[in-house]
Design a protein around this motif. Structure first.
Motif, PDB file in Angstrom:
ATOM      1  N   THR A 272       0.826  -1.209   0.000  1.00 11.24           N
ATOM      2  CA  THR A 272       0.000   0.000   0.000  1.00 11.24           C
ATOM      3  C   THR A 272       0.861   1.260   0.000  1.00 11.24           C
ATOM      4  O   THR A 272       0.593   2.214  -0.741  1.00 11.24           O
ATOM      5  N   ASN A 275       2.408   1.647  -3.339  1.00 10.52           N
ATOM      6  CA  ASN A 275       1.347   2.034  -4.270  1.00 10.52           C
ATOM      7  C   ASN A 275       1.079   3.540  -4.180  1.00 10.52           C
ATOM      8  O   ASN A 275       0.874   4.220  -5.206  1.00 10.52           O
ATOM      9  N   GLU A 276       1.103   4.079  -2.955  1.00  8.74           N
ATOM     10  CA  GLU A 276       0.841   5.503  -2.757  1.00  8.74           C
ATOM     11  C   GLU A 276       1.991   6.392  -3.222  1.00  8.74           C
ATOM     12  O   GLU A 276       1.838   7.607  -3.329  1.00  8.74           O
ATOM     13  N   TYR A 393      -1.625   3.276   9.896  1.00 12.23           N
ATOM     14  CA  TYR A 393      -1.460   3.803   8.536  1.00 12.23           C
ATOM     15  C   TYR A 393      -2.823   4.213   7.988  1.00 12.23           C
ATOM     16  O   TYR A 393      -3.454   3.508   7.210  1.00 12.23           O
ATOM     17  N   PRO A 396      -3.106   8.502   4.163  1.00 12.61           N
ATOM     18  CA  PRO A 396      -2.358   8.535   2.902  1.00 12.61           C
ATOM     19  C   PRO A 396      -2.335   9.952   2.330  1.00 12.61           C
ATOM     20  O   PRO A 396      -3.185  10.788   2.685  1.00 12.61           O
ATOM     21  N   PRO A 397      -1.376  10.275   1.444  1.00 11.33           N
ATOM     22  CA  PRO A 397      -0.380   9.346   0.904  1.00 11.33           C
ATOM     23  C   PRO A 397       0.941   9.330   1.672  1.00 11.33           C
ATOM     24  O   PRO A 397       1.770   8.464   1.463  1.00 11.33           O
ATOM     25  N   ARG A 398       1.166  10.303   2.592  1.00  7.31           N
ATOM     26  CA  ARG A 398       2.466  10.400   3.277  1.00  7.31           C
ATOM     27  C   ARG A 398       2.553   9.540   4.521  1.00  7.31           C
ATOM     28  O   ARG A 398       3.638   9.208   4.972  1.00  7.31           O
ATOM     29  N   TYR A 399       1.432   9.211   5.107  1.00  5.63           N
ATOM     30  CA  TYR A 399       1.371   8.330   6.289  1.00  5.63           C
ATOM     31  C   TYR A 399       2.256   8.831   7.434  1.00  5.63           C
ATOM     32  O   TYR A 399       3.001   8.061   8.054  1.00  5.63           O
TER      33      TYR A 399
END
Length: 537
Positions: A272, A275-276, A393, A396-399
Protein backbone atom coordinates in the motif's frame (compact mmCIF):
# COMPACT_ATOMS: atom_id res chain seq x y z
CA UNK A 1 10.59 -34.69 16.50
CA UNK A 2 10.83 -35.01 20.29
CA UNK A 3 13.52 -33.11 22.16
CA UNK A 4 16.91 -34.72 22.43
CA UNK A 5 16.79 -34.77 26.23
CA UNK A 6 13.53 -36.69 26.19
CA UNK A 7 14.80 -39.15 23.58
CA UNK A 8 18.02 -39.80 25.44
CA UNK A 9 16.21 -40.33 28.72
CA UNK A 10 14.21 -43.09 27.04
CA UNK A 11 17.37 -45.04 26.14
CA UNK A 12 19.83 -46.70 28.50
CA UNK A 13 23.08 -45.44 27.07
CA UNK A 14 26.14 -47.19 28.44
CA UNK A 15 28.51 -44.63 26.97
CA UNK A 16 30.81 -42.53 29.12
CA UNK A 17 29.66 -39.03 28.11
CA UNK A 18 32.72 -37.30 29.48
CA UNK A 19 35.02 -39.58 27.53
CA UNK A 20 32.99 -38.99 24.36
CA UNK A 21 33.25 -35.22 24.71
CA UNK A 22 37.00 -35.31 25.26
CA UNK A 23 37.56 -37.53 22.22
CA UNK A 24 35.60 -35.31 19.82
CA UNK A 25 37.62 -32.78 17.82
CA UNK A 26 36.26 -29.27 17.14
CA UNK A 27 35.68 -30.34 13.53
CA UNK A 28 33.64 -33.33 14.67
CA UNK A 29 31.60 -31.19 17.07
CA UNK A 30 30.80 -28.76 14.27
CA UNK A 31 29.82 -31.70 12.04
CA UNK A 32 27.32 -32.94 14.64
CA UNK A 33 25.64 -29.54 14.85
CA UNK A 34 25.46 -29.35 11.05
CA UNK A 35 23.78 -32.76 11.07
CA UNK A 36 21.15 -31.39 13.45
CA UNK A 37 20.82 -28.30 11.24
CA UNK A 38 20.01 -30.31 8.13
CA UNK A 39 17.46 -32.38 10.01
CA UNK A 40 15.61 -29.53 11.74
CA UNK A 41 16.05 -26.18 9.99
CA UNK A 42 14.65 -26.92 6.51
CA UNK A 43 11.42 -28.30 7.98
CA UNK A 44 10.71 -25.62 10.57
CA UNK A 45 11.76 -22.83 8.19
CA UNK A 46 9.37 -24.13 5.53
CA UNK A 47 6.54 -24.29 8.07
CA UNK A 48 7.12 -20.71 9.20
CA UNK A 49 7.38 -19.48 5.62
CA UNK A 50 3.93 -20.88 4.86
CA UNK A 51 2.56 -19.61 8.17
CA UNK A 52 3.82 -16.05 7.69
CA UNK A 53 2.70 -16.06 4.07
CA UNK A 54 -0.79 -16.96 5.24
CA UNK A 55 -0.69 -14.28 7.92
CA UNK A 56 0.27 -11.25 5.83
CA UNK A 57 -1.12 -12.05 2.39
CA UNK A 58 -4.18 -10.02 3.35
CA UNK A 59 -2.00 -6.99 2.47
CA UNK A 60 -1.42 -8.29 -1.05
CA UNK A 61 -5.11 -9.20 -1.38
CA UNK A 62 -6.10 -5.65 -0.43
CA UNK A 63 -4.04 -4.14 -3.24
CA UNK A 64 -5.32 -6.84 -5.63
CA UNK A 65 -8.94 -5.70 -5.23
CA UNK A 66 -10.29 -7.23 -2.04
CA UNK A 67 -11.18 -3.81 -0.58
CA UNK A 68 -13.43 -3.04 -3.52
CA UNK A 69 -15.07 -6.48 -3.75
CA UNK A 70 -15.83 -6.69 -0.02
CA UNK A 71 -16.56 -2.97 0.36
CA UNK A 72 -13.86 -2.50 2.99
CA UNK A 73 -14.49 1.17 3.65
CA UNK A 74 -13.30 3.16 6.68
CA UNK A 75 -11.50 1.00 9.23
CA UNK A 76 -12.89 -2.33 7.99
CA UNK A 77 -9.57 -3.48 6.50
CA UNK A 78 -7.70 -2.42 9.64
CA UNK A 79 -10.14 -4.38 11.81
CA UNK A 80 -9.78 -7.47 9.63
CA UNK A 81 -5.98 -7.23 9.88
CA UNK A 82 -6.05 -6.62 13.65
CA UNK A 83 -8.44 -9.35 14.85
CA UNK A 84 -5.88 -12.01 13.88
CA UNK A 85 -3.63 -10.94 16.76
CA UNK A 86 -6.17 -11.28 19.58
CA UNK A 87 -6.42 -15.11 19.69
CA UNK A 88 -2.85 -15.31 18.38
CA UNK A 89 -1.48 -13.60 21.50
CA UNK A 90 -3.80 -15.26 24.01
CA UNK A 91 -3.02 -18.82 22.88
CA UNK A 92 0.80 -18.63 22.77
CA UNK A 93 1.60 -19.40 26.43
CA UNK A 94 -0.83 -22.36 26.67
CA UNK A 95 0.54 -23.65 23.38
CA UNK A 96 4.16 -23.69 24.59
CA UNK A 97 3.13 -25.48 27.78
CA UNK A 98 1.22 -28.01 25.65
CA UNK A 99 4.31 -28.48 23.47
CA UNK A 100 6.30 -29.39 26.58
CA UNK A 101 3.60 -31.79 27.83
CA UNK A 102 2.59 -33.49 24.55
CA UNK A 103 5.93 -33.43 22.63
CA UNK A 104 6.70 -31.33 19.53
CA UNK A 105 6.21 -34.35 17.23
CA UNK A 106 2.50 -34.32 18.05
CA UNK A 107 1.76 -30.66 18.76
CA UNK A 108 3.44 -28.89 15.82
CA UNK A 109 1.83 -31.11 13.11
CA UNK A 110 -1.57 -30.50 14.76
CA UNK A 111 -1.02 -26.75 14.50
CA UNK A 112 0.12 -27.10 10.89
CA UNK A 113 -2.98 -29.00 9.80
CA UNK A 114 -5.32 -26.57 11.58
CA UNK A 115 -3.98 -23.38 10.00
CA UNK A 116 -3.69 -25.03 6.59
CA UNK A 117 -7.39 -25.87 6.61
CA UNK A 118 -8.42 -22.40 7.80
CA UNK A 119 -6.21 -20.65 5.26
CA UNK A 120 -7.48 -22.68 2.32
CA UNK A 121 -11.10 -21.99 3.29
CA UNK A 122 -10.41 -18.24 3.27
CA UNK A 123 -10.86 -18.30 -0.51
CA UNK A 124 -14.59 -18.70 0.18
CA UNK A 125 -14.75 -15.33 1.98
CA UNK A 126 -17.40 -13.09 0.37
CA UNK A 127 -18.10 -10.43 3.01
CA UNK A 128 -16.41 -8.33 5.66
CA UNK A 129 -17.98 -10.44 8.43
CA UNK A 130 -16.70 -13.73 7.02
CA UNK A 131 -13.22 -12.22 6.56
CA UNK A 132 -13.12 -11.21 10.25
CA UNK A 133 -14.26 -14.67 11.41
CA UNK A 134 -11.69 -16.52 9.31
CA UNK A 135 -8.90 -14.17 10.46
CA UNK A 136 -9.86 -14.90 14.08
CA UNK A 137 -9.61 -18.66 13.52
CA UNK A 138 -6.36 -18.25 11.60
CA UNK A 139 -4.82 -16.39 14.54
CA UNK A 140 -5.88 -19.16 16.92
CA UNK A 141 -4.53 -21.90 14.65
CA UNK A 142 -1.15 -20.24 14.06
CA UNK A 143 -0.55 -19.09 17.64
CA UNK A 144 1.69 -21.95 18.70
CA UNK A 145 4.00 -22.26 15.70
CA UNK A 146 6.39 -19.32 16.05
CA UNK A 147 6.99 -19.45 19.83
CA UNK A 148 6.84 -23.25 19.71
CA UNK A 149 9.56 -23.64 17.10
CA UNK A 150 11.83 -21.09 18.81
CA UNK A 151 11.39 -22.97 22.07
CA UNK A 152 12.01 -26.25 20.26
CA UNK A 153 15.28 -24.98 18.78
CA UNK A 154 16.44 -23.91 22.24
CA UNK A 155 16.15 -27.55 23.33
CA UNK A 156 18.65 -28.62 20.65
CA UNK A 157 21.31 -25.90 20.59
CA UNK A 158 23.48 -24.24 23.27
CA UNK A 159 23.00 -20.51 23.79
CA UNK A 160 26.16 -19.55 21.89
CA UNK A 161 24.91 -21.35 18.75
CA UNK A 162 21.28 -20.23 18.80
CA UNK A 163 21.17 -16.82 17.10
CA UNK A 164 22.25 -17.97 13.63
CA UNK A 165 19.74 -20.85 13.71
CA UNK A 166 16.86 -18.58 14.71
CA UNK A 167 18.02 -16.13 12.03
CA UNK A 168 17.72 -18.83 9.36
CA UNK A 169 14.32 -19.82 10.73
CA UNK A 170 13.07 -16.22 10.96
CA UNK A 171 14.40 -15.37 7.50
CA UNK A 172 11.36 -17.30 6.28
CA UNK A 173 9.26 -14.28 7.30
CA UNK A 174 11.18 -12.00 4.95
CA UNK A 175 11.17 -14.64 2.22
CA UNK A 176 7.39 -14.87 2.68
CA UNK A 177 7.12 -11.11 2.21
CA UNK A 178 9.14 -11.26 -1.00
CA UNK A 179 7.54 -14.44 -2.32
CA UNK A 180 4.08 -13.21 -1.38
CA UNK A 181 4.55 -10.13 -3.56
CA UNK A 182 5.75 -12.20 -6.54
CA UNK A 183 3.04 -14.80 -6.10
CA UNK A 184 0.36 -12.16 -5.69
CA UNK A 185 1.52 -10.46 -8.90
CA UNK A 186 0.93 -13.68 -10.84
CA UNK A 187 -2.23 -14.77 -9.05
CA UNK A 188 -3.80 -11.34 -9.50
CA UNK A 189 -3.96 -12.19 -13.22
CA UNK A 190 -6.22 -15.19 -12.43
CA UNK A 191 -9.19 -12.82 -12.11
CA UNK A 192 -12.44 -14.66 -12.89
CA UNK A 193 -10.99 -18.18 -13.13
CA UNK A 194 -13.26 -20.70 -11.40
CA UNK A 195 -15.68 -17.92 -10.51
CA UNK A 196 -13.20 -16.45 -8.01
CA UNK A 197 -11.64 -12.99 -7.91
CA UNK A 198 -7.85 -12.75 -8.15
CA UNK A 199 -7.49 -11.84 -4.48
CA UNK A 200 -9.48 -14.97 -3.50
CA UNK A 201 -7.00 -17.12 -5.42
CA UNK A 202 -4.22 -15.53 -3.33
CA UNK A 203 -5.73 -17.11 -0.20
CA UNK A 204 -6.57 -20.43 -1.88
CA UNK A 205 -3.23 -21.25 -3.55
CA UNK A 206 -1.06 -20.01 -0.70
CA UNK A 207 -3.02 -22.14 1.79
CA UNK A 208 -2.66 -25.45 -0.15
CA UNK A 209 0.89 -25.19 -0.48
CA UNK A 210 16.26 -40.44 15.38
CA UNK A 211 19.04 -39.50 13.15
CA UNK A 212 22.03 -39.11 15.54
CA UNK A 213 24.35 -41.89 16.63
CA UNK A 214 24.74 -42.61 20.36
CA UNK A 215 28.04 -40.66 20.68
CA UNK A 216 26.50 -37.71 18.81
CA UNK A 217 23.41 -37.76 21.02
CA UNK A 218 25.54 -37.95 24.13
CA UNK A 219 27.64 -35.01 22.97
CA UNK A 220 24.66 -32.73 22.29
CA UNK A 221 22.95 -33.62 25.58
CA UNK A 222 26.16 -33.00 27.50
CA UNK A 223 26.66 -29.61 25.84
CA UNK A 224 23.06 -28.60 26.63
CA UNK A 225 23.41 -29.72 30.25
CA UNK A 226 26.58 -27.68 30.72
CA UNK A 227 25.03 -24.69 28.97
CA UNK A 228 21.94 -24.86 31.22
CA UNK A 229 23.96 -25.30 34.43
CA UNK A 230 21.92 -28.41 35.25
CA UNK A 231 18.69 -26.41 35.71
CA UNK A 232 15.36 -28.23 35.92
CA UNK A 233 13.75 -29.45 32.70
CA UNK A 234 10.55 -31.05 34.04
CA UNK A 235 7.07 -29.52 34.26
CA UNK A 236 5.97 -27.79 37.45
CA UNK A 237 3.63 -24.86 37.96
CA UNK A 238 6.31 -23.01 39.95
CA UNK A 239 8.30 -22.44 36.76
CA UNK A 240 5.27 -20.86 35.08
CA UNK A 241 4.88 -18.56 38.10
CA UNK A 242 8.60 -17.70 37.98
CA UNK A 243 8.23 -16.55 34.39
CA UNK A 244 5.15 -14.44 35.11
CA UNK A 245 6.66 -12.74 38.18
CA UNK A 246 10.05 -11.97 36.63
CA UNK A 247 10.38 -8.26 35.78
CA UNK A 248 12.96 -9.12 33.09
CA UNK A 249 10.20 -10.83 31.11
CA UNK A 250 8.36 -7.53 30.71
CA UNK A 251 11.51 -5.55 29.85
CA UNK A 252 12.22 -8.07 27.11
CA UNK A 253 8.60 -7.87 25.96
CA UNK A 254 8.87 -4.09 25.52
CA UNK A 255 12.12 -4.50 23.60
CA UNK A 256 10.50 -7.09 21.32
CA UNK A 257 7.36 -4.97 20.93
CA UNK A 258 9.53 -2.14 19.60
CA UNK A 259 10.64 -4.41 16.76
CA UNK A 260 7.37 -6.21 16.08
CA UNK A 261 5.18 -3.15 15.45
CA UNK A 262 7.46 -1.90 12.63
CA UNK A 263 7.84 -5.45 11.31
CA UNK A 264 4.12 -6.05 10.97
CA UNK A 265 3.60 -2.56 9.57
CA UNK A 266 6.04 -3.36 6.77
CA UNK A 267 4.46 -6.78 6.15
CA UNK A 268 0.87 -5.50 6.13
CA UNK A 269 1.29 -2.14 4.43
CA UNK A 270 4.41 -2.14 2.25
CA UNK A 271 2.42 -2.80 -0.97
CA UNK A 272 0.00 0.00 0.00
CA UNK A 273 2.80 2.44 0.91
CA UNK A 274 4.63 1.74 -2.36
CA UNK A 275 1.35 2.03 -4.27
CA UNK A 276 0.84 5.50 -2.76
CA UNK A 277 4.29 6.56 -4.01
CA UNK A 278 2.74 6.62 -7.49
CA UNK A 279 3.30 3.06 -8.70
CA UNK A 280 0.52 0.91 -10.15
CA UNK A 281 -0.96 -1.89 -8.04
CA UNK A 282 0.87 -4.58 -10.05
CA UNK A 283 4.22 -2.75 -9.87
CA UNK A 284 3.70 -2.12 -6.16
CA UNK A 285 3.43 -5.91 -5.65
CA UNK A 286 6.75 -6.40 -7.47
CA UNK A 287 8.51 -3.48 -5.77
CA UNK A 288 7.55 -4.87 -2.36
CA UNK A 289 9.93 -7.78 -3.02
CA UNK A 290 13.43 -6.12 -2.77
CA UNK A 291 12.98 -4.75 0.79
CA UNK A 292 12.12 -8.24 2.02
CA UNK A 293 15.01 -9.84 0.12
CA UNK A 294 17.41 -7.32 1.65
CA UNK A 295 15.86 -7.97 5.07
CA UNK A 296 16.34 -11.72 4.62
CA UNK A 297 20.03 -11.39 3.77
CA UNK A 298 20.62 -8.95 6.63
CA UNK A 299 18.81 -11.27 9.09
CA UNK A 300 21.15 -14.19 8.36
CA UNK A 301 24.32 -12.08 8.36
CA UNK A 302 23.45 -10.39 11.67
CA UNK A 303 22.51 -13.74 13.25
CA UNK A 304 25.87 -15.26 12.29
CA UNK A 305 27.85 -12.25 13.51
CA UNK A 306 25.89 -12.11 16.76
CA UNK A 307 26.81 -15.73 17.54
CA UNK A 308 30.39 -15.19 16.47
CA UNK A 309 30.89 -12.36 18.97
CA UNK A 310 28.32 -13.72 21.43
CA UNK A 311 26.70 -10.28 21.51
CA UNK A 312 22.99 -9.49 21.37
CA UNK A 313 22.14 -5.99 22.60
CA UNK A 314 24.42 -3.97 20.28
CA UNK A 315 23.04 -5.74 17.20
CA UNK A 316 19.47 -4.99 18.25
CA UNK A 317 20.29 -1.33 18.82
CA UNK A 318 22.21 -1.13 15.54
CA UNK A 319 19.34 -2.64 13.54
CA UNK A 320 16.80 -0.33 15.14
CA UNK A 321 18.95 2.69 14.29
CA UNK A 322 19.19 1.62 10.63
CA UNK A 323 15.41 1.21 10.48
CA UNK A 324 14.98 4.59 12.17
CA UNK A 325 16.97 6.21 9.36
CA UNK A 326 14.70 4.50 6.82
CA UNK A 327 11.54 5.77 8.47
CA UNK A 328 12.95 9.29 8.73
CA UNK A 329 13.42 9.20 4.94
CA UNK A 330 9.85 7.97 4.48
CA UNK A 331 8.55 10.67 6.81
CA UNK A 332 10.51 13.61 5.39
CA UNK A 333 10.90 12.95 1.66
CA UNK A 334 7.94 12.94 -0.73
CA UNK A 335 9.93 11.78 -3.77
CA UNK A 336 9.49 8.16 -4.83
CA UNK A 337 13.21 7.33 -5.10
CA UNK A 338 14.42 8.36 -1.63
CA UNK A 339 11.20 7.05 -0.06
CA UNK A 340 11.74 3.64 -1.63
CA UNK A 341 15.33 3.59 -0.33
CA UNK A 342 13.84 4.41 3.08
CA UNK A 343 11.48 1.45 2.79
CA UNK A 344 14.42 -0.86 2.06
CA UNK A 345 16.43 0.49 5.03
CA UNK A 346 13.37 0.17 7.25
CA UNK A 347 12.97 -3.52 6.33
CA UNK A 348 16.69 -4.29 6.74
CA UNK A 349 16.84 -2.62 10.16
CA UNK A 350 13.61 -4.11 11.50
CA UNK A 351 13.95 -7.72 10.39
CA UNK A 352 17.68 -8.25 11.00
CA UNK A 353 17.68 -7.96 14.84
CA UNK A 354 14.50 -9.98 15.53
CA UNK A 355 16.31 -13.34 15.57
CA UNK A 356 19.02 -11.87 17.80
CA UNK A 357 16.36 -10.54 20.18
CA UNK A 358 14.69 -13.97 20.38
CA UNK A 359 18.05 -15.66 21.03
CA UNK A 360 18.74 -13.10 23.80
CA UNK A 361 15.35 -13.76 25.39
CA UNK A 362 15.83 -17.54 25.26
CA UNK A 363 19.41 -17.37 26.56
CA UNK A 364 18.54 -15.36 29.65
CA UNK A 365 15.65 -17.54 30.83
CA UNK A 366 16.90 -20.45 32.93
CA UNK A 367 15.19 -23.85 32.93
CA UNK A 368 13.30 -25.48 30.07
CA UNK A 369 9.74 -24.70 31.10
CA UNK A 370 10.41 -21.16 32.28
CA UNK A 371 12.20 -20.50 29.00
CA UNK A 372 9.18 -21.71 27.05
CA UNK A 373 6.73 -19.62 29.08
CA UNK A 374 8.91 -16.47 28.96
CA UNK A 375 9.35 -16.85 25.22
CA UNK A 376 5.60 -17.29 24.65
CA UNK A 377 4.77 -14.34 26.92
CA UNK A 378 7.24 -12.05 25.17
CA UNK A 379 6.13 -13.09 21.69
CA UNK A 380 2.46 -12.92 22.71
CA UNK A 381 2.80 -9.44 24.20
CA UNK A 382 4.92 -8.29 21.30
CA UNK A 383 2.41 -9.53 18.76
CA UNK A 384 -0.24 -7.33 20.33
CA UNK A 385 1.74 -4.74 18.43
CA UNK A 386 0.18 -6.22 15.32
CA UNK A 387 -3.10 -4.65 16.41
CA UNK A 388 -1.36 -1.29 16.67
CA UNK A 389 0.28 -1.80 13.27
CA UNK A 390 -3.13 -2.42 11.73
CA UNK A 391 -4.49 1.02 12.71
CA UNK A 392 -1.62 3.50 12.33
CA UNK A 393 -1.46 3.80 8.54
CA UNK A 394 -4.61 5.87 8.13
CA UNK A 395 -3.46 9.13 6.52
CA UNK A 396 -2.36 8.53 2.90
CA UNK A 397 -0.38 9.35 0.90
CA UNK A 398 2.47 10.40 3.28
CA UNK A 399 1.37 8.33 6.29
CA UNK A 400 2.97 10.67 8.82
CA UNK A 401 1.00 9.16 11.71
CA UNK A 402 2.16 5.65 10.85
CA UNK A 403 5.81 6.51 10.25
CA UNK A 404 5.98 8.69 13.37
CA UNK A 405 4.46 5.95 15.53
CA UNK A 406 6.96 3.41 14.18
CA UNK A 407 9.86 5.72 15.04
CA UNK A 408 8.58 5.85 18.61
CA UNK A 409 8.50 2.06 18.88
CA UNK A 410 12.01 1.73 17.45
CA UNK A 411 13.21 4.19 20.08
CA UNK A 412 11.52 2.05 22.73
CA UNK A 413 13.47 -0.99 21.52
CA UNK A 414 16.75 0.94 21.64
CA UNK A 415 16.16 2.18 25.20
CA UNK A 416 15.04 -1.20 26.61
CA UNK A 417 17.95 -3.00 24.89
CA UNK A 418 20.42 -0.59 26.46
CA UNK A 419 18.76 -1.07 29.85
CA UNK A 420 18.89 -4.85 29.41
CA UNK A 421 22.62 -4.79 28.75
CA UNK A 422 23.23 -2.67 31.84
CA UNK A 423 20.93 -4.80 33.98
CA UNK A 424 22.42 -8.15 32.93
CA UNK A 425 25.89 -6.80 33.65
CA UNK A 426 24.73 -5.75 37.12
CA UNK A 427 23.16 -9.15 37.82
CA UNK A 428 26.25 -11.04 36.69
CA UNK A 429 28.46 -8.97 38.95
CA UNK A 430 26.15 -9.69 41.89
CA UNK A 431 26.22 -13.42 41.15
CA UNK A 432 29.99 -13.36 40.81
CA UNK A 433 30.30 -11.68 44.19
CA UNK A 434 27.88 -14.21 45.74
CA UNK A 435 29.85 -17.16 44.35
CA UNK A 436 33.09 -15.79 45.72
CA UNK A 437 31.61 -14.91 49.12
CA UNK A 438 29.82 -18.25 49.61
CA UNK A 439 32.36 -20.42 47.78
CA UNK A 440 29.75 -21.59 45.27
CA UNK A 441 31.19 -23.78 42.51
CA UNK A 442 29.80 -26.06 39.81
CA UNK A 443 29.93 -28.94 42.31
CA UNK A 444 26.85 -27.41 43.98
CA UNK A 445 24.70 -27.17 40.84
CA UNK A 446 22.00 -29.45 42.19
CA UNK A 447 21.28 -27.05 45.05
CA UNK A 448 20.07 -24.40 42.61
CA UNK A 449 18.43 -26.47 39.85
CA UNK A 450 14.91 -25.18 40.59
CA UNK A 451 15.92 -21.50 40.77
CA UNK A 452 16.02 -20.93 37.01
CA UNK A 453 18.08 -17.91 35.93
CA UNK A 454 18.11 -16.71 39.56
CA UNK A 455 20.71 -19.41 40.24
CA UNK A 456 24.08 -17.86 41.15
CA UNK A 457 25.70 -20.24 38.65
CA UNK A 458 23.56 -19.02 35.73
CA UNK A 459 25.18 -16.16 33.83
CA UNK A 460 23.08 -13.70 31.84
CA UNK A 461 24.12 -13.47 28.23
CA UNK A 462 25.37 -10.55 26.25
CA UNK A 463 29.01 -11.52 26.18
CA UNK A 464 31.94 -10.95 23.91
CA UNK A 465 33.54 -14.19 24.97
CA UNK A 466 32.39 -16.40 27.82
CA UNK A 467 35.55 -16.96 29.85
CA UNK A 468 33.40 -18.99 32.26
CA UNK A 469 33.39 -21.59 29.46
CA UNK A 470 36.86 -21.67 27.83
CA UNK A 471 35.71 -24.08 25.11
CA UNK A 472 33.07 -21.52 24.06
CA UNK A 473 35.75 -18.82 24.13
CA UNK A 474 37.97 -20.78 21.74
CA UNK A 475 35.29 -22.46 19.64
CA UNK A 476 35.34 -20.07 16.71
CA UNK A 477 39.11 -19.82 16.39
CA UNK A 478 39.68 -23.58 16.37
CA UNK A 479 36.48 -24.58 14.64
CA UNK A 480 36.01 -25.80 11.10
CA UNK A 481 36.81 -22.45 9.52
CA UNK A 482 39.48 -22.09 6.85
CA UNK A 483 39.65 -18.32 7.43
CA UNK A 484 39.96 -18.55 11.22
CA UNK A 485 43.38 -16.83 11.36
CA UNK A 486 42.13 -13.89 9.30
CA UNK A 487 39.14 -13.55 11.62
CA UNK A 488 41.43 -13.95 14.64
CA UNK A 489 43.69 -11.10 13.52
CA UNK A 490 40.61 -8.89 13.14
CA UNK A 491 39.41 -9.88 16.61
CA UNK A 492 42.71 -9.42 18.50
CA UNK A 493 42.10 -5.78 19.48
CA UNK A 494 38.59 -6.65 20.72
CA UNK A 495 39.90 -9.62 22.72
CA UNK A 496 42.71 -7.61 24.28
CA UNK A 497 40.55 -4.60 25.23
CA UNK A 498 37.79 -6.80 26.59
CA UNK A 499 40.05 -8.95 28.79
CA UNK A 500 41.82 -5.92 30.16
CA UNK A 501 38.48 -4.27 31.01
CA UNK A 502 37.56 -7.44 32.90
CA UNK A 503 40.76 -7.10 34.93
CA UNK A 504 42.74 -9.98 33.40
CA UNK A 505 46.48 -9.32 34.01
CA UNK A 506 48.46 -8.20 30.91
CA UNK A 507 50.77 -11.24 31.19
CA UNK A 508 47.81 -13.65 30.98
CA UNK A 509 46.35 -11.75 28.02
CA UNK A 510 49.68 -11.88 26.16
CA UNK A 511 50.08 -15.60 26.80
CA UNK A 512 46.55 -16.33 25.63
CA UNK A 513 46.92 -14.32 22.42
CA UNK A 514 50.27 -15.96 21.72
CA UNK A 515 48.76 -19.43 22.02
CA UNK A 516 45.81 -18.44 19.85
CA UNK A 517 48.06 -17.09 17.09
CA UNK A 518 50.28 -20.19 17.14
CA UNK A 519 47.29 -22.53 16.98
CA UNK A 520 47.91 -24.15 20.38
CA UNK A 521 44.32 -24.79 21.40
CA UNK A 522 45.01 -26.81 24.54
CA UNK A 523 47.52 -24.31 25.88
CA UNK A 524 45.16 -21.42 25.16
CA UNK A 525 42.33 -23.22 26.95
CA UNK A 526 44.56 -23.83 29.97
CA UNK A 527 45.34 -20.10 30.17
CA UNK A 528 41.65 -19.20 29.81
CA UNK A 529 40.79 -21.71 32.56
CA UNK A 530 43.28 -20.03 34.87
CA UNK A 531 41.24 -16.83 34.83
CA UNK A 532 38.88 -16.36 37.75
CA UNK A 533 35.45 -17.85 37.02
CA UNK A 534 34.18 -14.52 35.83
CA UNK A 535 30.77 -14.10 34.28
CA UNK A 536 31.07 -11.56 31.55
CA UNK A 537 28.66 -9.14 29.88
Amino acid sequence: MGTLREELNETNSHLDEKQIIEELSPTERARILRKVDWRLLPLVTSLFLLSFLDRVNVGNAKVAGMSTDLNLTGFKYNIAAAVFFIPYCIAEVPSNIALKLFRPSRWIPTIMVAWGIVMTLMCLVNSFQSLVVTRLFLGLAEAGLFPGVNYYLSLWYPRSELSKRIAIFFSAATIAGAFGGLLAYGIENMEGIGGLHGWQWIFCLEGIAGFLTEPERAYIVNVLKEDANNLASHYHIRFVVQAMKDYKTYIQALMYLGLVVPGYAIALFSPTIINELGYSAANAQLLSVPPFVAGCIATIIVGIQSDKHNLRGPYIIGGALVSLVGYILLYCDAQAGPSYVGACLAAIGVFSPVAVALAWIISNAGGDLKRGVVLAMVIGFGNLGGICSSFIYIDPPRYHIGHGTIMGFLSLSIVTSAFGMWNYNRLNKEKEAQCLAENITDDRKDEFKDMGDASPLFSMQDTLYDIHSPSCFLQFHFGDNEHRYLHLLCDLPMIYIYLRIRGVPPRCVSRLLGHLLSGQARAAEDVASSFTRTRVV
